[in-house]
Design a protein around this motif. Structure first.
Motif, short mmCIF file in Angstrom:
data_model
loop_
_atom_site.label_atom_id
_atom_site.label_comp_id
_atom_site.label_asym_id
_atom_site.label_seq_id
_atom_site.Cartn_x
_atom_site.Cartn_y
_atom_site.Cartn_z
N ARG A 65 37.94 42.16 47.05
CA ARG A 65 37.09 41.19 46.35
C ARG A 65 37.88 39.97 45.91
N ILE A 66 39.08 40.17 45.38
CA ILE A 66 39.92 39.06 44.92
C ILE A 66 40.37 38.20 46.10
N VAL A 67 40.77 38.84 47.20
CA VAL A 67 41.19 38.07 48.38
C VAL A 67 40.02 37.29 48.95
N GLU A 68 38.85 37.91 49.05
CA GLU A 68 37.67 37.20 49.55
C GLU A 68 37.33 36.01 48.65
N ILE A 72 36.95 31.26 49.23
CA ILE A 72 35.74 30.49 49.00
C ILE A 72 36.10 29.10 48.50
N GLY A 73 35.58 28.08 49.17
CA GLY A 73 35.79 26.71 48.72
C GLY A 73 37.16 26.17 49.05
N HIS A 74 37.42 25.01 48.52
CA HIS A 74 38.67 24.28 48.78
C HIS A 74 39.68 24.55 47.67
N ARG A 75 40.89 24.97 48.04
CA ARG A 75 42.00 25.17 47.10
C ARG A 75 41.66 26.18 46.01
N GLN A 76 41.07 27.28 46.37
CA GLN A 76 40.65 28.28 45.39
C GLN A 76 41.71 29.34 45.12
N ALA A 127 44.88 29.33 43.97
CA ALA A 127 45.56 29.26 42.67
C ALA A 127 44.58 29.53 41.52
N ALA A 128 43.38 29.00 41.63
CA ALA A 128 42.38 29.22 40.57
C ALA A 128 42.00 30.69 40.50
N THR A 129 41.87 31.33 41.64
CA THR A 129 41.54 32.75 41.67
C THR A 129 42.66 33.58 41.04
N ALA A 130 43.89 33.24 41.37
CA ALA A 130 45.04 33.95 40.79
C ALA A 130 45.06 33.81 39.28
N ARG A 131 44.80 32.61 38.78
CA ARG A 131 44.78 32.40 37.32
C ARG A 131 43.66 33.21 36.67
N ARG A 132 42.49 33.23 37.30
CA ARG A 132 41.36 33.98 36.73
C ARG A 132 41.68 35.47 36.60
N HIS A 133 42.47 35.98 37.50
CA HIS A 133 42.78 37.41 37.50
C HIS A 133 44.17 37.70 36.95
N SER A 134 44.83 36.69 36.37
CA SER A 134 46.17 36.84 35.79
C SER A 134 47.17 37.39 36.79
N ILE A 135 47.14 36.84 37.99
CA ILE A 135 48.07 37.23 39.05
C ILE A 135 49.09 36.12 39.24
N CYS A 136 50.35 36.49 39.29
CA CYS A 136 51.41 35.49 39.51
C CYS A 136 51.84 35.47 40.95
#
Length: 53
Positions: A31-34, A38-42, A44-53
């Motif tokens: 789910r996180i990888v998918e 989605i969208g343009h340049r997502q 880094a934003a996805t990583a921040r939302r899930h607290s992934i470094c």
């Protein structure tokens, strides 16, 4: 000796301070990888939302 008076204290964190490792289920990982595609340049934003470094 006077150099040590004005220096800020440093806090040392170690793995013994708490359980910091997360375990992701395969469904969560997918789910996180998918979500990152989605969208343009997502990525880094996805990583921040899930607290992934």
């Amino acid at each position: 000796m006077s150099d040590f008076i004005n220096r800020p204290q440093i806090e040392v964190l170690s793995a013994a301070d708490g359980d910091r490792r997360r375990s992701w289920s395969d469904d969560d990982k997918l789910r996180i990888v998918e979500e990152s595609y989605i969208g343009h340049r997502q990525v880094a934003a996805t990583a921040r939302r899930h607290s992934i470094c």
